[in-house]
Design an enzyme around this catalytic site. Structure first.
Site: not given
Length: 294
Positions: A61, A134, A30
């Site tokens: 992910d 992230s 992402h």
């Protein structure tokens, strides 16, 4: 749950070097986006340079970016990866990244547990993970090895200390297969399983058998999928374990099941999903047309 589609716009986050010779950098899918127009990365104190999307996963992910090896600073060292075993619950970890543009920041916490949610395993941690963390490494403060890739957190308005990271053990299998030139994309799973009462874990009881799929498995409703026949001691706890075990395996694979109270081996076709990096579309007046590979 797959594939995840990208929304319009740009993304930012963190990443870490995993293979200097090949110029590979690990991050979240992402963060990289699954169908990016352009990618840039920067090492600390250096200017942004162009990168390409080398691999992106349907289920994890997780993505691997690629840069020219000669553009990697001499002082940049590939991360040590914890490729075997699960991190100990209660062990100290640090989450590194760029929260809210506060570049190269670290936060501290513990491993809170191992969870199974939305078809995959996660490392749960109370180390603060904010926007910009992230894709960064979750590092064991005991061994210095990366145990996970920071991915998500619950809403700060409704929770505290609930962060999640992609387990390095699952990402490592993808990395090692790619290094050998083997496609690590998850295989088609032409069945669905019954869900447990808690968080999706179950005994992998077959609930539905789909016929119009790229592969067909000789399973019946009510069968309990136990393990791969060549590794019967490692029993599956959930569908994520099955997907993980099938990565890199091709053609026919022996599957240990229980049917009507008796254990037996059936042979299933293991076929990888199409590589997302090779998907192409046509942009017309603000609309992108392309094949959706489920």
């Amino acid at each position: 749950e797959y594939p995840f589609e990208d929304t319009r716009g740009s993304y930012s986050g963190a990443g870490f070097l995993i293979n200097r010779k090949l110029g590979w950098i690990a991050t979240n899918a992402h963060v990289s986006s699954r169908n990016p127009e352009s990618l840039e990365i920067a090492f600390k104190g250096k200017k942004f340079i162009e990168a390409s999307l080398h691999y992106v996963d349907y289920l994890l992910d997780f993505a691997i970016l690629k840069v020219s090896p000669e553009k990697i600073p001499d002082w940049s060292i590939p991360a040590e990866l914890a490729c075997s075993g699960e991190p100990t619950v209660g062990s100290a970890v640090g989450a590194y990244g760029h929260p809210y543009s506060l570049s190269y920041s670290g936060t501290r916490g513990i491993v809170s547990g191992m969870r199974y949610r939305r078809g995959r395993r996660w490392v749960q941690t109370d180390a603060p993970i904010n926007k910009g963390n992230s894709g960064g490494p979750l590092i064991s403060l005991n061994t210095g090895k990366v145990v996970g890739i920071n991915s998500a957190t619950y809403s700060k308005k409704t929770s505290e200390g609930l962060g999640f990271a992609v387990p390095m053990t699952h990402a490592c299998r993808v990395i090692r297969l790619l290094e050998k030139g083997v496609d690590p994309s998850p295989s088609h799973i032409p069945v669905s399983f019954a869900y447990g009462k808690d968080d999706g874990e179950s005994d992998l009881l077959v609930a539905t058998v789909y016929r119009k799929q790229p592969v067909r498995w000789p399973l019946k409703v009510g069968d309990r999928v136990i393990a791969l026949s060549d590794d019967p001691g490692t029993e599956f706890e959930n569908q994520g374990d099955l997907v993980h075990a099938l990565r890199g395996k091709r053609k026919y694979v022996g599957l240990l099941i229980e049917r009507s109270g008796r254990k037996q081996t059936v042979y299933i076709a293991s076929r990888p999903r199409p590589n997302l990096t090779k998907r192409r579309g046509l942009h017309v007046s603000g609309i992108v047309l392309g094949k959706l590979n489920l």
